[in-house]
Design an enzyme around this catalytic site. Sequence first.
Site, PDB file in Angstrom:
ATOM      1  N   HIS A 148      63.894 -14.162 -29.448  1.00 44.78           N
ATOM      2  CA  HIS A 148      64.035 -15.545 -29.926  1.00 44.78           C
ATOM      3  C   HIS A 148      63.270 -16.538 -29.055  1.00 44.78           C
ATOM      4  CE1 HIS A 148      66.856 -14.945 -33.229  1.00 44.78           C
ATOM      5  NE2 HIS A 148      67.372 -13.981 -32.495  1.00 44.78           N
ATOM      6  N   ASP A 205      56.399 -10.563 -34.934  1.00 43.85           N
ATOM      7  CA  ASP A 205      56.396  -9.327 -35.718  1.00 43.85           C
ATOM      8  C   ASP A 205      55.055  -9.094 -36.384  1.00 43.85           C
ATOM      9  OD1 ASP A 205      58.948  -9.511 -34.974  1.00 43.85           O
ATOM     10  OD2 ASP A 205      59.762  -9.928 -36.952  1.00 43.85           O
ATOM     11  N   LYS A 211      68.499 -11.291 -42.662  1.00 44.98           N
ATOM     12  CA  LYS A 211      68.013 -12.497 -41.974  1.00 44.98           C
ATOM     13  C   LYS A 211      67.783 -13.650 -42.952  1.00 44.98           C
ATOM     14  CE  LYS A 211      64.273 -11.797 -39.483  1.00 44.98           C
ATOM     15  NZ  LYS A 211      63.273 -11.813 -40.376  1.00 44.98           N
TER      16      LYS A 211
END
Length: 540
Positions: A61, A231, A276
Amino acid sequence: MAAKAPIPVYTQLNDLYNNLGTTVDHATRWNNLAEEFEKRFGRKPAYIARAPGRVNLIGEHIDYCLFGVLPAAVERDILIAIAPRAHDVPGHTVADNLLPKYTRAAFAPSHNHNEPSDSAVRAEPWHLEINPAELRWESYVKAGYYGVLNQYFTPGSPVPVDLLVTGSVPAGSGLSSSAAMVVASTLAFLAVNGKLEPNLTNVGSKINKGELVQLAVRNETRVGVNSGGMDQAASVMCDASSALYISFFPTLSATPVALPHGAVFVCANSLVVSDKAASAKFQYNLRVVETLAAARALALRLGVMVGPKEAITLREVLGRHVGEKEGEEISVEKLEEALVKLSQEVEGLRPATSADGQLGVKLDEMIALTGLDTATFDELYFSRFQVEATYFQLYKRAKHVYDEALRVLQFRKICIGGGSLEQLGDLMNASQKSCAEVYECSCPELDQLTTLAREAGAIGSRLTGAGWGGCTVSLVPEAQVESFIAKVRDSYGPYKGLEGDKLSEVIFATKPSSGACVYKFERRNVERSNQLCSRQGCMP
Ligand code: NG1
């Protein structure tokens, strides 16, 4: 530099398979996909696009705060076979999935004909219906298509296509299946529309890896997630020999980091599925807003200059506070020092605890802390993605971000400079503690699994990815991997009784894998591949 490198376009199966790694039977999967495509659509695919999932070793994060992270691509991946179809409306797509539960979808992009006043939408000439509140598997395919349409077909028309998807990255597991889907889809549509033309040596492409990452990050927002870039960058830019230190400031860059000898990273799926996109309002997107509001509040406290409508990040506050010149990046040593300093400065955001022990602030208090009026705050932070909370945790989120960013640099230094595996493990354990207690993105099962992993011999263990479910990653000495897996199997309730493939589906050692690529079925290669196929039993 990885960001400037071309996307590999293979025309030789040997080169392709040699590059993918050895712990998965890639040849069989690619072959099955090509055969199944031919059965369903009556012709061979023109391309297969591949995008791997990733495991983040440390740095959770913090990508959307523009701090560097340390992931490695895994061999598990998404493959999309695609071919143009004759005689159909431009861009019409028939999308199939090898998994029967994901049923066939057909869709076509339409031209946007909006009122002239609607400037945001008018900027995008093509539209594809994606409802973030009701995501289906093909929503991720459409998300990848979106940017290709709007970046490459103004003017022009995309070809109609058939495509078939298969994937081995478990969904909602923190191994980034959504980004792998979006990257693979982006690549497949680029390839089939001739936007990935190989250069003369047949190994390059027009769009470079950095540009593909940027496009895929924008595409991912179509499914309603205010995604950081980790990602997509890992999926596109990793290579098989190492992990990757990806930094986002002042621009995207990636450098390989060799992992120490004797270190094996084992992924274990908690089997709690973290959706998510569905929970973004209370979890992922909320965290993004909390870190941005914390950055603005901290900037105000520290007297850091911020533009009136600038959504400044925690990385930018740090840079301006320590006098970093615009467009330049301070040295890693200076960054480390600055992180220690900022982690202390964050204490200034700590509210006096209320009767219920809250360290958070209510909405109106948060807005006041940023020095903005409500309308400007709403426009800056709430206009694109909705979030909901009673208390906003500015202090805790900023604290985690600065401390985690420091842990990434320390982890990287140990990998480069040859520190001990124990030091790496300590950093991973500290990261898990911070994710659980300060960033509040763990869950009871992840806490339990990381504890059991340590008891089973892991030197360090933490959640990987967004959290709230999904996978853990554990650092295990090479010689103990088998006994480690057996012990976790026997102690983690949901794994009891699992053997063989069923067990290796949920807990497995990872080796870094190579990044996204495309295989092009060339007429002149089909005969050569057929010969190879008859010898090795592989496609086409
Ligand atoms: P997952 O949920 O593992 O794909 C997400 C974000 C990353 C990063 C991590 C937390 C997307 C596509 N990915 O990863 O950018 O912020 O959470 O470190 O949103």
